[in-house]
Each structure stands twice: as C-alpha cells, then as structure tokens.
Scaffold this motif. Structure first.
Motif, short mmCIF file in Angstrom:
data_model
loop_
_atom_site.label_atom_id
_atom_site.label_comp_id
_atom_site.label_asym_id
_atom_site.label_seq_id
_atom_site.Cartn_x
_atom_site.Cartn_y
_atom_site.Cartn_z
N UNK A 297 38.68 38.27 30.95
CA UNK A 297 38.42 39.22 32.04
C UNK A 297 38.47 38.57 33.42
N UNK A 298 38.91 37.33 33.49
CA UNK A 298 39.00 36.66 34.80
C UNK A 298 39.78 37.52 35.78
N UNK A 299 39.36 37.51 37.01
CA UNK A 299 39.89 38.28 38.15
C UNK A 299 39.54 39.77 38.11
N UNK A 300 39.06 40.26 36.98
CA UNK A 300 38.68 41.68 36.89
C UNK A 300 37.16 41.83 37.03
N UNK A 301 36.75 42.97 37.51
CA UNK A 301 35.35 43.22 37.78
C UNK A 301 34.61 43.81 36.60
N UNK A 302 33.29 44.00 36.77
CA UNK A 302 32.44 44.53 35.71
C UNK A 302 32.89 45.89 35.20
N UNK A 303 33.58 46.69 36.04
CA UNK A 303 34.00 48.01 35.58
C UNK A 303 35.10 47.88 34.52
N UNK B 63 44.71 43.99 29.97
CA UNK B 63 44.22 44.49 31.25
C UNK B 63 45.30 44.68 32.30
N UNK B 64 46.53 44.33 31.97
CA UNK B 64 47.60 44.42 32.96
C UNK B 64 47.66 43.16 33.79
N UNK B 65 48.61 43.15 34.71
CA UNK B 65 48.82 41.93 35.50
C UNK B 65 47.65 41.63 36.40
N UNK B 66 47.32 40.35 36.51
CA UNK B 66 46.25 39.95 37.42
C UNK B 66 46.81 39.87 38.82
N UNK B 67 46.12 40.49 39.78
CA UNK B 67 46.60 40.41 41.15
C UNK B 67 45.80 39.38 41.95
N UNK B 68 44.47 39.43 41.81
CA UNK B 68 43.65 38.48 42.56
C UNK B 68 43.55 37.14 41.86
N UNK B 69 42.98 36.17 42.54
CA UNK B 69 42.77 34.85 41.94
C UNK B 69 41.42 34.79 41.24
N UNK B 70 40.40 35.31 41.90
CA UNK B 70 39.08 35.36 41.28
C UNK B 70 38.42 36.66 41.70
N UNK B 71 37.44 37.07 40.93
CA UNK B 71 36.63 38.22 41.31
C UNK B 71 35.33 37.70 41.91
N UNK B 72 34.91 38.30 43.02
CA UNK B 72 33.59 37.96 43.56
C UNK B 72 32.88 39.26 43.89
N UNK B 73 31.57 39.15 44.02
CA UNK B 73 30.78 40.34 44.35
C UNK B 73 31.30 40.99 45.63
N UNK B 74 31.66 40.15 46.62
CA UNK B 74 32.10 40.66 47.90
C UNK B 74 33.41 41.45 47.75
N UNK B 75 34.39 40.81 47.09
CA UNK B 75 35.67 41.47 46.89
C UNK B 75 35.51 42.70 46.01
N UNK B 76 34.57 42.60 45.07
CA UNK B 76 34.36 43.72 44.17
C UNK B 76 33.69 44.89 44.87
N UNK B 77 33.24 44.65 46.10
CA UNK B 77 32.67 45.73 46.90
C UNK B 77 31.29 46.15 46.43
N UNK B 78 30.58 45.24 45.79
CA UNK B 78 29.25 45.63 45.29
C UNK B 78 28.16 45.23 46.29
#
Ligand SMILES: *Cc1c(COP(=O)(O)O)cnc(C)c1O
Length: 239
Positions: free
Chosen positions: A36-42, A224-239
C-alpha cells in the motif's frame, strides 16, 4: 479503466490458482502482501473490504503515519530497507520484517523485540542477482546469518526474500526465484532449521514466482493501479 480493488483481486486470485495448477501446488500455500505504499488509509480500507488482510509498507516514515489510521484488524509487514535506528519505531506496528540484510540489523531487532516482550518473525533479504543497486545479503552470507539467528531468542528467521532485476519479460526472473528456493533448501538442510517462507514475486512476475514456490507475493500496482506519488503523508493525504 476504473477497476475496483475487488475486481483486480479476483483477477489476481485466478492467476495464482492457474500458476498453482501448473506447478502442482495448493493455492492456500500462497499469501498476498498488499503493498500500500504511496496510497492512503482510504485505499487500505478498500483493500480490507475486498478481503485483503496483510498489508506491506516499504518506508518506516510512511508506515508510522499511516498504520494508526487504518482498520485495526490488519496485519502489517515491513518489506523495505530498514535502518537500525528505525527498528524501535516500526517493531510495535508490524508482524513481520521481510528485509533483514545484515547481522547487526538482526541483532537490533532481537534486542528491541525482547524489550517489547515479543518474538519477531523475519525473512532474510537475499540479493540473488548481485546487482550493486540492490539491498540484500550475498547468497553466501545467508547460511551464516541463519546460524547466527539460532542463538538469538527474540527473532526467528522463517525464510528468504528477494527482488529480481526488473525486466519486461517475467520469465527472465525465473532463475532468480529458483536460486532463492535452492538456497533456502540448502540452508534449511545444512543448519537443520525450518525456513518455510519464500517472499518473492511482484506485480509483473508473481505468476512465475508462484510456479517457483513463493509463499508470500508482494503486490502493489496490480491491485491498486499505478503509483503516482513517492510517499503518502498525513499532509498530502489532506487529513
Ligand atoms: C513496491 C514494492 C513491491 C510491489 O511492487 P509492484 O510492482 O507495484 O507490485 C514489492 N516489494 C517491495 C519490496 C516493494 O518495495
């Protein structure tokens, strides 16, 4: 092309079954680590509803932010390179580490697991191809580390992991998967230890890995389909 994780998983499971059929194996012997790297909790939640229960992350920084926000009944595996100074951060969050590549890391995991009052199952990451860009132990170093682990109380080496060189033709990975299985067989016999797990095969080559004996396949993009970001973070995830 907006397939759901559930649809993609059904396709993956059919391919696993077909590969098992070709190899004369039972599909129950193959487990998916959903990467699940680069993808968020959703996305993790969607994977969980689709029936996936084991998730993999490759970066400590991303995992420590994400895991607490995900459904609690999941099992997490650390599959990426792990620095010793991050062991304490990650060990309380994951059930397995696939990427032990030095004796010092093994000792650190043993010590920290002891402090947490648990036993940590791990895999040794083997650089079968010898590519200098890759993490992992030289095949020659695997046996001595299996032996060293026998003297440690809080860490258990349960098998090997590898990442073959990337090529468009999955068949090219077969010799590396086969070499990992043979190395496992040799070490298991020589040191009289069970090394039941082989973590090998990713989105582009998992069919071949299953044919060669993989027990864990680590799948990201095919689910999950192609990864676009490098990492997921809370900030980028908009939480
Ligand atoms: C990203 C990653 C995977 C999954 O890669 P895909 O090609 O997207 O399936 C598997 N293993 C490791 C160690 C990874 O970092």
């Amino acid at each position: 092309m907006s397939e759901t994780v559930q649809e993609r998983l059904a396709d993956v499971e059919a391919r696993i079954a077909a590969a098992c059929e070709r190899a004369g194996r039972a599909p129950s012997g193959v487990s998916i680590v959903a990467v699940t790297k680069t993808f968020g909790p959703e996305v993790v939640a969607e994977a969980a509803s689709a029936g996936l229960s084991v998730m993999g992350e490759n970066r400590v920084q991303e995992a420590v932010q994400k895991i607490p926000l995900c459904p609690g009944r999941l099992e997490w595996h650390m599959i990426g390179h792990l620095q010793r100074n991050k062991v304490r951060q990650i060990l309380g969050l994951v059930e397995w580490v696939h990427s032990v590549d030095s004796e010092r890391l093994l000792q650190t995991i043993d010590r920290v697991a002891g402090e947490l009052g648990r036993t940590m199952p791990v895999l040794l990451e083997i650089n079968v191809s010898g590519e200098s860009s890759k993490h992992g132990l030289a095949p020659d170093a695997a046996g001595p580390l299996v032996a060293a682990a026998c003297g440690l109380r809080n860490v258990e080496v349960r098998g090997f992991m590898t990442i073959p060189p990337f090529t468009p033709d999955a068949g090219d990975a077969r010799p590396y998967f086969r070499a990992l299985r043979r190395l496992r067989d040799t070490c298991s016999r020589k040191y009289d230890v069970e090394l039941p797990e082989l973590s090998m095969g990713m989105s582009n080559d998992f069919d071949v890995a299953v044919e060669e004996g993989a027990t864990w396949i680590r799948l990201g993009s095919v689910l999950f389909g192609r990864r676009t970001g490098k990492t997921w973070t809370r900030e980028l995830g908009g939480l």
